[in-house]
Motif scaffolding. Structure first.
Motif, PDB file in Angstrom:
ATOM      1  N   GLU A 234       0.846  -1.197   0.000  1.00  0.00           N
ATOM      2  CA  GLU A 234       0.000   0.000   0.000  1.00  0.00           C
ATOM      3  C   GLU A 234       0.876   1.239   0.000  1.00  0.00           C
ATOM      4  O   GLU A 234       1.099   1.864   1.024  1.00  0.00           O
ATOM      5  N   ARG A 235       1.332   1.610  -1.184  1.00  0.00           N
ATOM      6  CA  ARG A 235       2.218   2.749  -1.351  1.00  0.00           C
ATOM      7  C   ARG A 235       1.406   3.948  -1.819  1.00  0.00           C
ATOM      8  O   ARG A 235       0.660   3.850  -2.790  1.00  0.00           O
ATOM      9  N   GLN A 236       1.548   5.057  -1.112  1.00  0.00           N
ATOM     10  CA  GLN A 236       0.858   6.296  -1.476  1.00  0.00           C
ATOM     11  C   GLN A 236       1.775   7.147  -2.334  1.00  0.00           C
ATOM     12  O   GLN A 236       2.893   7.452  -1.949  1.00  0.00           O
ATOM     13  N   HIS A 237       1.313   7.513  -3.520  1.00  0.00           N
ATOM     14  CA  HIS A 237       2.032   8.442  -4.389  1.00  0.00           C
ATOM     15  C   HIS A 237       1.062   9.548  -4.758  1.00  0.00           C
ATOM     16  O   HIS A 237       0.137   9.324  -5.553  1.00  0.00           O
ATOM     17  N   LYS A 238       1.259  10.714  -4.164  1.00  0.00           N
ATOM     18  CA  LYS A 238       0.320  11.840  -4.332  1.00  0.00           C
ATOM     19  C   LYS A 238      -1.077  11.343  -3.995  1.00  0.00           C
ATOM     20  O   LYS A 238      -1.331  10.927  -2.884  1.00  0.00           O
ATOM     21  N   ASP A 239      -2.018  11.346  -4.935  1.00  0.00           N
ATOM     22  CA  ASP A 239      -3.389  10.904  -4.676  1.00  0.00           C
ATOM     23  C   ASP A 239      -3.623   9.448  -5.069  1.00  0.00           C
ATOM     24  O   ASP A 239      -4.755   8.981  -5.064  1.00  0.00           O
TER      25      ASP A 239
END
Length: 170
Positions: A32-37
């Motif tokens: 679960e990697r967050q990149h911006k939105d």
């Protein structure tokens, strides 16, 4: 790990006279990697090369990492194309009582959030002060340079003075 994140790799080091050469390939899978939105599964490969030199006059430490892979979401897949460069060069004077140096680092950032590509470098599991003493920015989407001076007072004591200039890359 219990979160499902994995990091696998192969690393090779070669010592040639005053030179060190490192080559490596890493495979990181972050569930679960967050990149911006965008939230998704980030699976990327990191192909790296490091060159080191240490002799009486110079100390050089240079590293280049290229990343490729995919960030997968339920709506679409994004291709990953990112990189970082880290360089540190030091010149010794007066039997190593005085050293002058310059550090330059660059980590790519994403220029267009709508192009279906992720260009932001991912250091996987970084420590706080990745490139320098200041932990204000992570090792992505920035460049900096830092001139410094080291004065060796005695074998067990030295004085260091440096200034860091940080900028956003995209």
């Amino acid at each position: 790990s219990s979160s499902g994140d994995t990091l696998l790799g192969i690393y090779s080091t070669r010592r040639l006279s005053d030179y060190d050469l490192d080559f490596y390939l890493l495979n990181g899978k972050l569930r679960e990697r967050q990149h911006k939105d965008i939230l998704g599964e980030d699976q990327r490969y990191s192909l790296g090369f490091r060159f080191g030199l240490d002799n009486e006059l110079y100390t050089i430490d240079s590293e280049f990492i290229y990343q490729f892979g995919q960030l997968k979401t339920s709506q679409r897949d994004y291709s990953v194309n990112a990189y970082t460069v880290a360089n540190k060069v030091t010149r010794s004077f007066d039997s190593q009582n005085l050293k002058l140096g310059l550090s330059f680092n660059y980590a790519s950032g994403d220029h267009d959030p709508n192009d279906g590509k992720i260009s932001t470098f991912n250091a996987y599991f970084p420590r706080g002060n990745y490139f320098d003493e200041v932990a204000l920015v992570g090792p992505s989407n920035f460049y900096n340079f830092s001139p410094y001076v080291v004065y060796k007072i005695k074998d067990s004591l030295s004085y260091t003075c440096n200034i860091d200039f940080f900028y956003r890359a995209s």
